[in-house]
Design a protein around this motif. Structure first.
Motif, PDB file in Angstrom:
ATOM      1  N   UNK A 108       0.885  -1.242   0.089  1.00 11.25           N
ATOM      2  CA  UNK A 108      -0.157  -0.072  -0.072  1.00 11.25           C
ATOM      3  C   UNK A 108       0.939   1.371   0.006  1.00 11.25           C
ATOM      4  N   UNK A 109       2.052   1.102   0.637  1.00 13.05           N
ATOM      5  CA  UNK A 109       2.884   2.488   0.819  1.00 13.05           C
ATOM      6  C   UNK A 109       3.265   2.886  -0.643  1.00 13.05           C
ATOM      7  N   UNK A 110       3.591   1.565  -1.511  1.00 10.75           N
ATOM      8  CA  UNK A 110       4.010   2.086  -2.764  1.00 10.75           C
ATOM      9  C   UNK A 110       2.739   2.006  -3.866  1.00 10.75           C
ATOM     10  N   UNK A 111       1.807   2.080  -3.325  1.00 11.44           N
ATOM     11  CA  UNK A 111       0.408   2.078  -4.176  1.00 11.44           C
ATOM     12  C   UNK A 111      -0.299   3.507  -4.267  1.00 11.44           C
ATOM     13  N   UNK A 112       0.294   4.792  -3.475  1.00  5.61           N
ATOM     14  CA  UNK A 112      -0.289   5.831  -3.562  1.00  5.61           C
ATOM     15  C   UNK A 112      -0.629   6.320  -5.072  1.00  5.61           C
ATOM     16  N   UNK A 113       0.532   6.192  -5.941  1.00  4.10           N
ATOM     17  CA  UNK A 113       0.309   6.574  -6.879  1.00  4.10           C
ATOM     18  C   UNK A 113      -0.990   6.210  -8.018  1.00  4.10           C
ATOM     19  N   UNK A 121      -7.207  12.406 -13.650  1.00  3.91           N
ATOM     20  CA  UNK A 121      -6.285  11.264 -13.903  1.00  3.91           C
ATOM     21  C   UNK A 121      -5.142  11.706 -14.547  1.00  3.91           C
ATOM     22  N   UNK A 122      -4.623  12.693 -14.208  1.00  6.66           N
ATOM     23  CA  UNK A 122      -3.289  13.098 -14.699  1.00  6.66           C
ATOM     24  C   UNK A 122      -2.122  12.280 -14.041  1.00  6.66           C
ATOM     25  N   UNK A 123      -1.160  11.721 -14.903  1.00  8.28           N
ATOM     26  CA  UNK A 123       0.001  11.149 -14.354  1.00  8.28           C
ATOM     27  C   UNK A 123       1.069  11.883 -14.444  1.00  8.28           C
ATOM     28  N   UNK A 124       2.212  12.013 -13.551  1.00  8.18           N
ATOM     29  CA  UNK A 124       3.370  12.461 -13.631  1.00  8.18           C
ATOM     30  C   UNK A 124       4.437  11.648 -13.019  1.00  8.18           C
ATOM     31  N   UNK A 168      -5.312   6.827 -17.148  1.00  2.94           N
ATOM     32  CA  UNK A 168      -4.752   8.086 -17.083  1.00  2.94           C
ATOM     33  C   UNK A 168      -4.012   8.823 -18.127  1.00  2.94           C
ATOM     34  N   UNK A 169      -3.803   9.962 -18.107  1.00  2.00           N
ATOM     35  CA  UNK A 169      -3.551  10.848 -19.221  1.00  2.00           C
ATOM     36  C   UNK A 169      -1.968  11.308 -18.920  1.00  2.00           C
ATOM     37  N   UNK A 170      -1.248  11.181 -19.744  1.00  2.00           N
ATOM     38  CA  UNK A 170       0.160  11.371 -19.490  1.00  2.00           C
ATOM     39  C   UNK A 170       1.195  11.693 -20.809  1.00  2.00           C
TER      40      UNK A 170
END
Length: 420
Positions: A108-113, A121-124, A168-170
């Motif tokens: 879960x700690x690594x799932x924040x993204x 839904x913008x992915x950076x 997402x959009x990226x």
């Protein structure tokens, strides 16, 4: 200005746990989620924050591992890892679900993204960094506990990355990073199923990873998959395939200029050649592997996934080559050296190495010592869930079962109780 904080303090601050009350709440929640019956006092926490902290109790150790996604030795605590200190009676084994609950927090700690894309839904790049941190957590958990317990977490992480890719959009550059991360996570899923000894599922995930590598024209991922498929072919007694796959990986790896990577691939080829009964060729490739390993400081950095390869792995390979050629007495010193040199962070590998040493001792006629090693290994297996380790344990039990000696019978009974 020099940062005088301890590693533990720095990692706490990075996660928003700088205040003692906040950390204690997070620790309590993690313990509850992972099913560990343990409490932490403010006084104990203050001792942990000192430059030379005491070793945590095994249950606290497991909670810390889950909270931070790294072995507590990286936080400044003295070892060993929990698998070497957990009390476990004969026949007692932790179910995979216990490790799964413990690892869920790390996942879960690594799932924040994946969980916090928001309405746009913008992915950076920050999302990619956090998703990659989740994959690193899977590596650490696999090293400590084995593939059986971690594979479901890896599959969920892969689905999470796929969901980000598809919803997402990226920018194109971010898209490529996400696709590569999906391929690397598929490869990790394959490895975990391989370690769990579910080879058909492992093959499917390796195929998915290889498709991604081909699509992206990423040499690093392709080399990783080919080297892994070579390893699987050796495991499944398909040595010719193992040689061909290792040589294909070698051909692609030469331009990368990483001696450790080339050493690892040469060791895989040596194992495959031994399976074909080409013992001279196997010895030559292992010698090549050793020479390349000695040059590790002269070439390009070692890929993260190959970091496990070193003196312990080479000793283990040498021992296996002797054993597979029927020279069991010659194998024992190398198998013993491999166990001595293996980093304690690799709990699953240490269990596999020790059982292989036990098998070698019995085959070399050193039944008393082999039986003692096998029985002594049980205390280290309380936290390890690995199909390969389980298979080796069964091999050793069956060998001892055929020996008419008191210690062999006692060890056989202990191993049988554990397996059941």
């Amino acid at each position: 200005m020099t940062d005088r904080r301890t590693p533990f303090d720095r990692e706490c601050a990075a996660r928003g746990w700088g205040q003692p009350s906040v950390f204690l709440r997070a620790f309590e929640e993690t313990a509850r989620t992972t099913g560990e019956t343990v409490a932490l006092t403010d006084r104990q926490l203050r001792r942990w924050r000192k430059p030379d902290p005491p070793r945590p109790h095994p249950r606290s150790w497991r909670v810390l591992h889950a909270m931070f996604g790294m072995c507590p030795t990286a936080l400044g605590f003295p070892g060993p890892v929990p698998g070497a200190t957990v009390d476990a009676g004969r026949g007692q084994r932790r179910e995979g679900a216990d490790v799964d609950r413990r690892a869920f927090v790390t996942d879960s700690l690594g799932a924040t993204a994946g969980l916090a894309l928001g309405s746009s839904h913008a992915v950076g790049s920050a999302h990619v960094v956090e998703l990659r941190a989740g994959l690193r957590s899977l590596y650490d958990l696999d090293n400590a506990y084995g593939g059986d317990a971690v594979r479901s977490l890896a599959v969920r992480h892969l689905r999470r990355i796929s969901r980000v890719i598809n919803t997402g959009t990226y920018a194109d550059a971010i898209g490529r990073q996400l696709q590569l991360l999906a391929g690397e996570t598929a490869e990790q899923c394959a490895w975990l199923y391989y370690d769990a000894d579910e080879q058909d599922t492992a093959r499917r995930y390796w195929g998915q990873a290889l498709t991604t590598a081909t699509m992206l024209r990423d040499d690093g991922l392709e080399i990783l998959v080919l080297a892994s498929l070579s390893m699987q072919a050796i495991h499944e007694n398909r040595p010719r395939d193992g040689v061909d796959l290792a040589r294909a990986a070698h051909q692609r790896a030469v331009p990368l200029g990483s001696p450790v990577l080339l050493s690892l691939i040469a060791a895989r080829e040596a194992r495959a050649l031994a399976g074909m009964r080409d013992h001279a060729g196997a010895r030559k490739r292992l010698a090549d592997s050793m020479r390349l390993s000695d040059r590790d400081s002269r070439g390009r950095p070692t890929p993260d996934w190959a970091a496990f390869h070193g003196p312990a792995e080479l000793d283990f390979t040498q021992g296996l080559l002797y054993a597979e050629a029927g020279h069991h007495k010659a194998a024992v010193p190398f198998l013993r050296a491999a166990l001595t040199r293996q980093d304690r962070a690799y709990g699953r590998n240490r269990a596999l190495y020790r059982l292989t040493l036990a098998r070698g001792l019995v085959q070399a006629g050193e039944v008393d010592e082999g039986a003692a090693e096998a029985a002594g290994c049980l205390e280290h297996l309380a936290e390890v869930e690995s199909g390969r380790v389980q298979r080796r344990l069964t091999e050793v039990r069956d060998l001892l079962d055929g020996v008419d000696a008191t210690i062999a019978r006692e060890s056989t009974e202990a191993l049988t109780d554990y397996i059941q």
